[in-house]
Design a protein around this motif. Structure first.
Motif, PDB file in Angstrom:
ATOM      1  N   VAL A 241       0.845  -1.206   0.000  1.00 22.99           N
ATOM      2  CA  VAL A 241       0.000   0.000   0.000  1.00 22.99           C
ATOM      3  C   VAL A 241       0.878   1.253   0.000  1.00 22.99           C
ATOM      4  O   VAL A 241       0.671   2.178  -0.787  1.00 22.99           O
ATOM      5  N   LEU A 242       1.877   1.271   0.881  1.00 13.89           N
ATOM      6  CA  LEU A 242       2.763   2.436   0.958  1.00 13.89           C
ATOM      7  C   LEU A 242       3.484   2.661  -0.366  1.00 13.89           C
ATOM      8  O   LEU A 242       3.630   3.802  -0.821  1.00 13.89           O
ATOM      9  N   HIS A 243       3.927   1.600  -0.976  1.00 13.96           N
ATOM     10  CA  HIS A 243       4.649   1.719  -2.251  1.00 13.96           C
ATOM     11  C   HIS A 243       3.785   2.414  -3.306  1.00 13.96           C
ATOM     12  O   HIS A 243       4.294   3.259  -4.066  1.00 13.96           O
ATOM     13  N   VAL A 244       2.514   2.070  -3.341  1.00 11.58           N
ATOM     14  CA  VAL A 244       1.611   2.695  -4.324  1.00 11.58           C
ATOM     15  C   VAL A 244       1.529   4.192  -4.099  1.00 11.58           C
ATOM     16  O   VAL A 244       1.672   4.989  -5.038  1.00 11.58           O
ATOM     17  N   TRP A 245       1.309   4.597  -2.855  1.00  7.06           N
ATOM     18  CA  TRP A 245       1.140   6.029  -2.576  1.00  7.06           C
ATOM     19  C   TRP A 245       2.447   6.792  -2.775  1.00  7.06           C
ATOM     20  O   TRP A 245       2.434   7.907  -3.335  1.00  7.06           O
ATOM     21  N   VAL A 246       3.561   6.226  -2.355  1.00  9.75           N
ATOM     22  CA  VAL A 246       4.849   6.901  -2.523  1.00  9.75           C
ATOM     23  C   VAL A 246       5.181   7.055  -4.007  1.00  9.75           C
ATOM     24  O   VAL A 246       5.695   8.099  -4.436  1.00  9.75           O
ATOM     25  N   LYS A 247       4.872   6.056  -4.787  1.00 10.60           N
ATOM     26  CA  LYS A 247       5.123   6.139  -6.231  1.00 10.60           C
ATOM     27  C   LYS A 247       4.330   7.290  -6.843  1.00 10.60           C
ATOM     28  O   LYS A 247       4.844   8.050  -7.678  1.00 10.60           O
ATOM     29  N   HIS A 248       3.082   7.443  -6.405  1.00 10.68           N
ATOM     30  CA  HIS A 248       2.268   8.546  -6.912  1.00 10.68           C
ATOM     31  C   HIS A 248       2.849   9.896  -6.478  1.00 10.68           C
ATOM     32  O   HIS A 248       2.834  10.862  -7.249  1.00 10.68           O
ATOM     33  N   ILE A 249       3.325   9.966  -5.238  1.00  8.66           N
ATOM     34  CA  ILE A 249       3.931  11.216  -4.762  1.00  8.66           C
ATOM     35  C   ILE A 249       5.151  11.571  -5.615  1.00  8.66           C
ATOM     36  O   ILE A 249       5.341  12.727  -6.009  1.00  8.66           O
ATOM     37  N   GLU A 250       5.970  10.568  -5.923  1.00  6.50           N
ATOM     38  CA  GLU A 250       7.175  10.823  -6.705  1.00  6.50           C
ATOM     39  C   GLU A 250       6.852  11.264  -8.121  1.00  6.50           C
ATOM     40  O   GLU A 250       7.636  11.986  -8.750  1.00  6.50           O
ATOM     41  N   GLN A 251       5.686  10.860  -8.639  1.00  2.00           N
ATOM     42  CA  GLN A 251       5.306  11.205 -10.007  1.00  2.00           C
ATOM     43  C   GLN A 251       4.422  12.443 -10.075  1.00  2.00           C
ATOM     44  O   GLN A 251       4.165  12.950 -11.166  1.00  2.00           O
ATOM     45  N   GLU A 252       3.986  12.925  -8.919  1.00  2.00           N
ATOM     46  CA  GLU A 252       3.038  14.038  -8.896  1.00  2.00           C
ATOM     47  C   GLU A 252       3.694  15.325  -9.391  1.00  2.00           C
ATOM     48  O   GLU A 252       4.793  15.689  -8.993  1.00  2.00           O
ATOM     49  N   TRP A 261      -2.320  12.835  -1.231  1.00  2.00           N
ATOM     50  CA  TRP A 261      -1.507  11.610  -1.219  1.00  2.00           C
ATOM     51  C   TRP A 261      -0.989  11.326   0.194  1.00  2.00           C
ATOM     52  O   TRP A 261      -1.010  10.176   0.651  1.00  2.00           O
ATOM     53  N   CYS A 262      -0.538  12.366   0.870  1.00  2.00           N
ATOM     54  CA  CYS A 262      -0.058  12.188   2.247  1.00  2.00           C
ATOM     55  C   CYS A 262      -1.182  11.730   3.168  1.00  2.00           C
ATOM     56  O   CYS A 262      -0.975  10.903   4.069  1.00  2.00           O
ATOM     57  N   GLN A 263      -2.371  12.260   2.962  1.00  2.00           N
ATOM     58  CA  GLN A 263      -3.514  11.841   3.773  1.00  2.00           C
ATOM     59  C   GLN A 263      -3.825  10.366   3.554  1.00  2.00           C
ATOM     60  O   GLN A 263      -4.207   9.658   4.499  1.00  2.00           O
ATOM     61  N   LEU A 264      -3.661   9.893   2.329  1.00  2.00           N
ATOM     62  CA  LEU A 264      -3.884   8.471   2.061  1.00  2.00           C
ATOM     63  C   LEU A 264      -2.866   7.613   2.799  1.00  2.00           C
ATOM     64  O   LEU A 264      -3.204   6.554   3.342  1.00  2.00           O
ATOM     65  N   ILE A 265      -1.618   8.051   2.848  1.00  2.00           N
ATOM     66  CA  ILE A 265      -0.602   7.314   3.607  1.00  2.00           C
ATOM     67  C   ILE A 265      -0.956   7.292   5.088  1.00  2.00           C
ATOM     68  O   ILE A 265      -0.906   6.244   5.750  1.00  2.00           O
ATOM     69  N   VAL A 266      -1.338   8.440   5.610  1.00  2.00           N
ATOM     70  CA  VAL A 266      -1.663   8.547   7.028  1.00  2.00           C
ATOM     71  C   VAL A 266      -2.829   7.631   7.386  1.00  2.00           C
ATOM     72  O   VAL A 266      -2.809   6.942   8.419  1.00  2.00           O
ATOM     73  N   LYS A 267      -3.849   7.601   6.555  1.00  2.00           N
ATOM     74  CA  LYS A 267      -5.060   6.856   6.881  1.00  2.00           C
ATOM     75  C   LYS A 267      -4.960   5.361   6.600  1.00  2.00           C
ATOM     76  O   LYS A 267      -5.639   4.566   7.250  1.00  2.00           O
ATOM     77  N   THR A 268      -4.126   4.960   5.657  1.00  2.00           N
ATOM     78  CA  THR A 268      -4.083   3.540   5.290  1.00  2.00           C
ATOM     79  C   THR A 268      -2.830   2.823   5.776  1.00  2.00           C
ATOM     80  O   THR A 268      -2.817   1.594   5.845  1.00  2.00           O
ATOM     81  N   VAL A 269      -1.772   3.574   6.101  1.00  2.00           N
ATOM     82  CA  VAL A 269      -0.534   2.954   6.558  1.00  2.00           C
ATOM     83  C   VAL A 269      -0.186   3.409   7.984  1.00  2.00           C
ATOM     84  O   VAL A 269       0.262   2.630   8.808  1.00  2.00           O
ATOM     85  N   GLY A 270      -0.390   4.682   8.253  1.00  2.00           N
ATOM     86  CA  GLY A 270      -0.177   5.211   9.600  1.00  2.00           C
ATOM     87  C   GLY A 270       1.263   5.083  10.070  1.00  2.00           C
ATOM     88  O   GLY A 270       2.211   5.342   9.335  1.00  2.00           O
ATOM     89  N   LYS A 271       1.448   4.639  11.292  1.00  2.00           N
ATOM     90  CA  LYS A 271       2.777   4.595  11.909  1.00  2.00           C
ATOM     91  C   LYS A 271       3.702   3.575  11.256  1.00  2.00           C
ATOM     92  O   LYS A 271       4.919   3.608  11.482  1.00  2.00           O
TER      93      LYS A 271
END
Length: 440
Positions: A241-252, A261-271
Motif C-alpha cells: 500500500v505504501l509503495h503505491v502512494w509513494v510512487k504517486h507522490i514521486e510522479q506528482e 496523497w499524504c492523507q492516504l498514507i496517514v489513513k491507510t498505513v499510519g505509523k
C-alpha cells in the motif's frame, strides 16, 4: 429529432448525472429545470433586448425550459487529474448583452449574447453574427479576453458538454477539451476524462474491496477517511500500500495534490510508514513534500516526542537564521501535534500579527495555567490567548485543569482596560458573554 424529445433526453441525462454525483459524495446543488417560458414572456425579453431570439433558442425556451442550472463539485479529497467541476445553465432572464470590460462601445457588444456567467465572471455566449437558426456558442475569459469556440450550434454545445458531465462554465474548464470545431468529445483528453468520471459515478466500495487496483482507484477518488476504506486496505500488505502512494507522490506534478496523497498514507498505513517519513528528513529527499507536509506526516507517523523534537528544531533553525517566523508558518508545522509542549515553545517566539499563533494555541491542549500566564504576559501573548480562548469557547472546548476564576476575571478586566483597538475590547466582551452562559 424534435426539440422536445431532444430536451427530454438532456433532462434524463442531467438527472442521472446529479443523482450519481450525490450518491458518490460529490457536492451537488439542486438541479433546476423550470417549465417552459410563456410566449409573452419570451417576447417581452426580446423587446427589452431589442432583438428576436434565434429560432432554436426560442424553441428551447418555449418547448423545453425557461431556466436550467446544473452545479456539482468533487470532494476536496478527490485526486481528480483534471480538476474540473460542473456548471451549465441558461435562463430567459439571463440573456444579456455582455460587457467586455472596455468603456467605449465594442464591436462585439451586439455580436454576442450572454446566456450564463461562471463563478469567476467568465461568460457563455451565443454568436448572433451568423444569423443561424441554431447559433454557435463561445466561452469568453474575463482575464484573457479570449473567445473559445465550444460548439458550432447551441444544441451541439449542450449535447457535447452533457457528454462531458456538464463541465464549465469558467473558460479553463474547456481549454484542454476544445478544438477548432468546438468541444472535442472523442480526443484523448476527453476519453480520459469521461472514463475517470464514469468510474467516479459508478465504482462502489463494495466492488472496490474485492480488488486491490480498484480499491486504490476508489481511495484516489474518495480519500480514506471512511473506516471501511481503511479496513479494506488493512487486508493487504502495508508495504504494498505504501509503495503505491509513494510512487504517486514521486510522479506528482501538481503541488496541491501532495496533501491528499499524504492523507492516504496517514489513513491507510499510519505509523508503519515511519521509515519512509524518516527518509524525508534526509537531505536528498527533504524538498519533495516541503516542510509543512513533512511536518504533517511526521506528527502522525513518528513517535510523538521524536516527531515534535524534529519539527521544533526546524522552527528553531528559522529563528536562528533571523528569519521572520509568522504564526501561519508555525501553525502549519505544529498544529497536527496537538501537544501542550508547543505552547511552551511558542511563548518566547510569538509576536504580531497574532493570526496563526492563536489557532496554534487553541489546538495545543492548553491548561488554565497557560491561559492565565499568557493573559498576564506581554501584549501579543495576551491578545493571542484571548483570541484562542474565544475560538475554544466557540467550539465548546475549554483548557484543562482547575480554573482560578477570580484571577481570570481580574485579568479580563485588565485586558479590557489596556485594549486600544475596538476589536480588542470586543474580543474581551465576547468571552465575558460566553462565560455568562457557560457552566464552569
Amino acid at each position: 429529432m424534435p426539440m422536445q424529445q431532444r430536451m427530454e433526453m438532456w433532462f434524463q441525462a442531467w438527472n442521472s448525472l446529479m443523482q450519481d454525483m450525490e450518491r458518490q459524495g460529490a457536492r451537488v446543488w439542486p438541479l433546476i429545470i423550470d417549465p417552459p417560458a410563456l410566449l409573452d414572456e419570451i417576447e417581452a425579453r426580446e423587446k427589452s433586448l431589442g432583438i428576436s431570439f434565434p429560432p432554436t433558442i426560442r424553441k428551447i425556451l418555449q418547448e423545453g425550459s425557461r431556466q436550467v442550472q446544473i452545479n456539482w463539485s468533487l470532494p476536496s479529497r478527490a485526486l481528480d487529474p483534471f480538476s474540473l467541476s460542473g456548471d451549465l445553465g441558461w435562463s430567459l432572464d439571463a440573456f444579456e448583452w455582455p460587457y467586455f470590460g472596455v468603456d467605449e462601445e465594442c464591436e462585439d457588444d451586439k455580436r454576442y449574447l450572454s446566456f450564463h456567467v461562471g463563478g469567476n465572471g467568465d461568460m457563455l455566449l451565443i454568436d448572433l453574427s451568423t444569423d443561424a437558426e441554431d447559433p454557435p456558442v463561445y466561452s469568453w475569459g474575463h482575464e484573457t479576453g479570449e473567445f473559445l469556440l465550444l460548439g458550432k450550434s447551441f444544441t451541439e454545445f449542450v449535447e457535447r458538454v452533457t457528454e462531458l458531465g456538464c463541465i464549465g462554465a469558467e473558460s479553463w474548464n474547456y481549454e484542454a477539451l476544445a478544438c477548432e470545431d468546438g468541444l472535442d468529445v472523442e480526443g484523448q483528453v476527453a476519453q480520459e476524462w469521461k472514463e475517470w468520471l464514469q468510474a467516479f459515478r459508478t465504482l462502489t466500495l463494495d466492488e472496490a474491496v474485492q480488488d486491490f487496483e480498484k480499491l486504490v482507484v476508489f481511495a484516489k477518488m474518495h480519500g480514506a477517511e471512511d473506516e471501511r476504506i481503511q479496513a479494506a486496505f488493512a487486508q493487504y500488505d502495508w508495504e504494498q500500500v505504501l509503495h503505491v502512494w509513494v510512487k504517486h507522490i514521486e510522479q506528482e506534478t501538481t503541488s496541491s495534490n501532495l496533501l491528499p496523497w499524504c492523507q492516504l498514507i496517514v489513513k491507510t498505513v499510519g505509523k508503519k510508514a515511519e521509515s519512509w517519513v524518516l527518509s524525508l528528513w534526509e537531505s536528498e529527499h527533504c524538498e519533495r513534500l516541503g516542510s509543512s507536509l513533512r511536518a504533517y506526516v511526521t506528527a502522525v507517523c513518528l513517535p510523538e516526542e521524536e516527531g515534535l523534537q524534529r519539527v521544533i528544531a526546524e522552527m528553531d533553525e528559522v529563528v536562528a537564521r533571523k528569519e521572520c517566523l509568522l504564526g501561519y508558518a508555525a501553525n502549519s508545522h505544529l498544529h497536527h501535534f496537538r501537544a501542550r509542549e508547543v505552547i511552551l515553545w511558542m511563548e518566547p517566539h510569538v509576536a504580531y500579527p497574532i493570526e496563526g499563533w492563536d489557532d496554534l494555541f487553541a489546538v495545543s491542549r492548553p491548561q488554565w495555567l497557560d491561559l492565565i500566564r499568557w493573559l498576564d504576559g506581554n501584549e501579543a501573548q495576551r491578545q493571542i490567548a484571548l483570541s484562542a480562548w474565544g475560538k475554544m469557547l466557540a467550539n465548546g472546548e475549554s483548557p484543562a485543569g482547575e480554573a482560578d476564576w477570580q484571577e481570570i476575571h481580574r485579568l479580563l478586566d485588565v485586558a479590557y482596560e489596556k485594549a486600544i483597538l475596538r476589536k480588542e475590547k470586543e474580543r474581551v466582551d465576547r468571552i465575558r458573554s460566553a462565560l455568562e452562559t457557560t457552566m464552569y
